[in-house]
Design an enzyme around this catalytic site. Structure first.
Site, PDB file in Angstrom:
ATOM      1  N   HIS A   1       0.878  -1.178   0.000  1.00  0.00           N
ATOM      2  CA  HIS A   1       0.000   0.000   0.000  1.00  0.00           C
ATOM      3  C   HIS A   1       0.913   1.225   0.000  1.00  0.00           C
ATOM      4  O   HIS A   1       2.017   1.185   0.531  1.00  0.00           O
ATOM      5  CB  HIS A   1      -0.932  -0.033   1.216  1.00  0.00           C
ATOM      6  CG  HIS A   1      -2.032  -1.043   1.067  1.00  0.00           C
ATOM      7  ND1 HIS A   1      -3.337  -0.715   0.808  1.00  0.00           N
ATOM      8  CD2 HIS A   1      -2.004  -2.402   1.115  1.00  0.00           C
ATOM      9  CE1 HIS A   1      -4.072  -1.806   0.715  1.00  0.00           C
ATOM     10  NE2 HIS A   1      -3.292  -2.851   0.900  1.00  0.00           N
TER      11      HIS A   1
ATOM     12  N   CYS B   1      -7.788  -0.797   3.706  1.00  0.00           N
ATOM     13  CA  CYS B   1      -8.342  -1.909   4.470  1.00  0.00           C
ATOM     14  C   CYS B   1      -9.298  -1.309   5.485  1.00  0.00           C
ATOM     15  O   CYS B   1      -8.891  -0.503   6.320  1.00  0.00           O
ATOM     16  CB  CYS B   1      -7.257  -2.727   5.167  1.00  0.00           C
ATOM     17  SG  CYS B   1      -7.955  -3.975   6.271  1.00  0.00           S
TER      18      CYS B   1
ATOM     19  N   ASN C   1      -3.718   0.872  -2.541  1.00  0.00           N
ATOM     20  CA  ASN C   1      -2.585   0.036  -2.921  1.00  0.00           C
ATOM     21  C   ASN C   1      -1.680   0.829  -3.860  1.00  0.00           C
ATOM     22  O   ASN C   1      -2.107   1.824  -4.451  1.00  0.00           O
ATOM     23  CB  ASN C   1      -3.077  -1.190  -3.706  1.00  0.00           C
ATOM     24  CG  ASN C   1      -3.916  -2.110  -2.862  1.00  0.00           C
ATOM     25  OD1 ASN C   1      -5.077  -1.850  -2.635  1.00  0.00           O
ATOM     26  ND2 ASN C   1      -3.332  -3.182  -2.386  1.00  0.00           N
TER      27      ASN C   1
END
Ligand code: HMG
Ligand code: MG
Length: 317
Positions: free
Chosen positions: A214, A245, A254
């Site tokens: 990420h 997340c 990401n």
């Protein structure tokens, strides 16, 4: 011959699971089709997790049934437990023809994040995998494993690389063909990446370790370089830099697929991906989520296209 690097696209899963706007299944399928059209052959399409926990992917069964089946294109879905695997297998069976969708299991290297993410401790999570890995392999699926918070945990801080290596080896021992190390909140820096990968690669088969970065603090591409130096040949990325997340506060998107592909191609690596068509997919992703995405190569290319269109408009009578 140029080294081949596998770009593993996670945007439809990791990206869309965390977007404020829920993308309808037709939009998700259009995005997947655009990614396939760009030459991406590994796509994490969705999750068979609890729809209460991840409402944005509650349509996973319909999505899997309708996935486009194309030569060489392999899909993956996240599966946390036996129930998730049953749902995946049923959706695969209903596809006509049944789409090739493998399973991916996931857990964290830190107890607290694991509990927040799957409501279980690490050992209990491994026990839940007994209902997934054996049955998935028997049904002819391959199983990928994720180790989240491998560089650091938003609740516990720095994670010991030996702990990461131990969990990754345990996943490989269970029968995962590949383990992807997740920098869930994008805290990693290259020396640390090197340390983690070196620790594992002396013990793991080449190709069995991937990096899932990420880009929260802008270090994802630097970590890719450290990974390439250490022999990693699979990198996860998400179109336009979608993602995060929901159970890791502060996790940003990401690494953007366009940024990764731009850098790899410039360095002479082979990816099999058409960057122009990937930008088309990124533009579609922006439309679907209704916001400008952070991918830098995407934005640079879209700006170039806009300038060219403007000039063409001025030139025409
Ligand atoms: P739980 O609430 O502890 O589950 O959730 P439970 O086993 O106690 O069951 C409770 C209810 O959920 C039951 O229904 C079950 O049937 C149902 P009820 O009887 O109350 O009607 N249930 C399910 N329903 C559909 N599909 C299932 C399923 N399992 C149970 N598979 C659970 C435990 C693991 C299910 C939950 O915590 C969960 O779904 N967590 C997923 C969280 C998630 O998806 N996080 C994001 C993905 S991980 C990530 O992004 C990191 C990664 O990208 C790498 C990185 O960046 O580091 C991979
Ligand atoms: Mg992730």
């Amino acid at each position: 011959m140029a080294t081949r690097i596998t770009v593993y696209e996670v945007g439809p899963r990791d990206g869309l699971q965390n977007e404020a706007r829920v993308v309808p299944v037709d939009g998700k399928l259009a995005l997947i089709a655009a990614l396939v059209n760009a030459g991406i052959t590994r796509i994490e399409a969705t999750s068979f997790v609890s729809p209460r926990w991840i409402p944005a992917l509650a349509d996973s069964a319909e999505l899997v049934e309708r996935l486009p089946v194309r030569p060489g294109v392999q899909y993956v879905a996240l599966v946390p437990n036996g129930k998730g695997l049953e749902r995946l297998l049923e959706a695969r069976r209903k596809g006509a023809p049944p789409p090739p969708v493998d399973a991916a299991i996931f857990l964290s290297a830190s107890e607290t994040h694991n509990r927040k993410n799957v409501n279980k401790g690490i050992d209990e999570t491994f026990r839940a995998f007994d209902d997934v890995v054996g049955p998935a392999l028997s049904a002819g699926l391959r199983v990928r494993g994720y180790v989240s918070t491998a560089w650091g945990c938003p609740y516990e801080g720095r994670v010991d690389p030996r702990r990461v290596a131990e969990i990754a080896e345990r996943l490989l021992g269970l029968g995962c063909w590949q383990v992807s190390l997740g920098d869930t909140t994008g805290v990693g820096t290259p020396n640390q990446t090197r340390e983690i990968v070196d620790l594992l690669s002396s013990r793991a088969r080449p190709g069995s370790i991937a990096l899932h970065l990420h880009d929260t603090r802008g270090t994802a591409l630097a970590n890719v370089l450290a990974g390439l130096d250490a022999g990693i040949t699979t990198f996860d990325a998400s179109v336009g830099g979608l993602g995060g997340c929901p159970y890791a506060p502060g996790a940003a998107g990401n690494l953007a697929t366009e940024d990764l592909v731009y850098m790899l191609q410039g360095m002479g690596f082979e990816t099999g991906i058409d960057l122009g068509k990937l930008v088309d997919a990124g533009a579609l992703a922006q439309e679907l989520v209704g916001r400008k995405l952070p991918g830098k190569a995407l934005q640079a290319e879209l700006a170039t296209r806009a300038r060219a269109a403007e000039r063409a408009g001025e030139a025409s009578p």
